[in-house]
Design a protein around this motif. Sequence first.
Motif, PDB file in Angstrom:
ATOM      1  N   ALA A   1       0.833  -1.202   0.000  1.00  0.00           N
ATOM      2  CA  ALA A   1       0.000   0.000   0.000  1.00  0.00           C
ATOM      3  C   ALA A   1       0.872   1.258   0.000  1.00  0.00           C
ATOM      4  O   ALA A   1       0.582   2.224  -0.711  1.00  0.00           O
ATOM      5  CB  ALA A   1      -0.921   0.003   1.208  1.00  0.00           C
ATOM      6  N   LEU A   2       1.960   1.249   0.799  1.00  0.00           N
ATOM      7  CA  LEU A   2       2.868   2.397   0.815  1.00  0.00           C
ATOM      8  C   LEU A   2       3.541   2.578  -0.540  1.00  0.00           C
ATOM      9  O   LEU A   2       3.689   3.705  -1.022  1.00  0.00           O
ATOM     10  CB  LEU A   2       3.916   2.214   1.920  1.00  0.00           C
ATOM     11  CG  LEU A   2       4.920   3.345   2.077  1.00  0.00           C
ATOM     12  CD1 LEU A   2       4.201   4.622   2.486  1.00  0.00           C
ATOM     13  CD2 LEU A   2       5.979   2.979   3.087  1.00  0.00           C
ATOM     14  N   ARG A   3       3.924   1.475  -1.171  1.00  0.00           N
ATOM     15  CA  ARG A   3       4.554   1.548  -2.489  1.00  0.00           C
ATOM     16  C   ARG A   3       3.567   2.129  -3.503  1.00  0.00           C
ATOM     17  O   ARG A   3       3.918   3.019  -4.295  1.00  0.00           O
ATOM     18  CB  ARG A   3       5.016   0.160  -2.916  1.00  0.00           C
ATOM     19  CG  ARG A   3       5.837   0.166  -4.175  1.00  0.00           C
ATOM     20  CD  ARG A   3       6.349  -1.215  -4.594  1.00  0.00           C
ATOM     21  NE  ARG A   3       6.578  -2.124  -3.494  1.00  0.00           N
ATOM     22  CZ  ARG A   3       5.932  -3.276  -3.333  1.00  0.00           C
ATOM     23  NH1 ARG A   3       5.019  -3.659  -4.185  1.00  0.00           N
ATOM     24  NH2 ARG A   3       6.203  -4.068  -2.315  1.00  0.00           N
ATOM     25  N   GLN A   4       2.320   1.665  -3.490  1.00  0.00           N
ATOM     26  CA  GLN A   4       1.321   2.176  -4.425  1.00  0.00           C
ATOM     27  C   GLN A   4       1.037   3.658  -4.179  1.00  0.00           C
ATOM     28  O   GLN A   4       0.919   4.438  -5.128  1.00  0.00           O
ATOM     29  CB  GLN A   4       0.029   1.366  -4.292  1.00  0.00           C
ATOM     30  CG  GLN A   4       0.151  -0.045  -4.803  1.00  0.00           C
ATOM     31  CD  GLN A   4      -1.094  -0.857  -4.550  1.00  0.00           C
ATOM     32  OE1 GLN A   4      -2.048  -0.396  -3.924  1.00  0.00           O
ATOM     33  NE2 GLN A   4      -1.095  -2.094  -5.041  1.00  0.00           N
ATOM     34  N   PHE A   5       0.940   4.055  -2.917  1.00  0.00           N
ATOM     35  CA  PHE A   5       0.710   5.462  -2.602  1.00  0.00           C
ATOM     36  C   PHE A   5       1.879   6.328  -3.096  1.00  0.00           C
ATOM     37  O   PHE A   5       1.673   7.430  -3.615  1.00  0.00           O
ATOM     38  CB  PHE A   5       0.522   5.644  -1.100  1.00  0.00           C
ATOM     39  CG  PHE A   5       0.347   7.076  -0.693  1.00  0.00           C
ATOM     40  CD1 PHE A   5      -0.844   7.727  -0.913  1.00  0.00           C
ATOM     41  CD2 PHE A   5       1.392   7.779  -0.106  1.00  0.00           C
ATOM     42  CE1 PHE A   5      -1.011   9.057  -0.556  1.00  0.00           C
ATOM     43  CE2 PHE A   5       1.239   9.103   0.244  1.00  0.00           C
ATOM     44  CZ  PHE A   5       0.034   9.744   0.030  1.00  0.00           C
TER      45      PHE A   5
END
Length: 156
Positions: free
Chosen positions: A100-104
């Motif tokens: 999720a952090l990578r996508q954000f």
Amino acid sequence: MRALGIASRRIGGLRAANLRVAAASIRTYATPVPSESQKEDPQLSDFGYPEVPTSSKGWRSARGWQDPQMRRNYEEPLHFEEELYSMWGPDVPVVPPEQALRQFTFVALGFVAFGFLCKAIVPDRPAVPRQYPFSGLEAELGGVKAQPESIEEDEE
């Protein structure tokens, strides 16, 4: 061609299985998975309160309930931690936090890159800003300077 389709379905199935395993491992903090190590609560069982399953009501089907908003029937006993397992309880994340952090980060960088692209594409102003004589009409505006006049314009 058919072998390629079968191989892609197998890979897709593996990804889905990996996501299910990852979701099951992440889910343990929001909705505890019942195990044999969990014993009955003596305060509940001694007084005849039924053993209620510890699963979120968000996972129940949406139809077939007397109270469809809360996904429960009226005479159904509540769990003693109902605030965790009700429809208003914390949601279980489907995506692992690292992903999720990578996508954000990718989305934020995309917005920043789009802003720089727009700034690079937009041309300069086609007109020159207006210049006023007498130090920007300072006396005419009552002592307020609009824009100071440059010396280079006077020489022309």
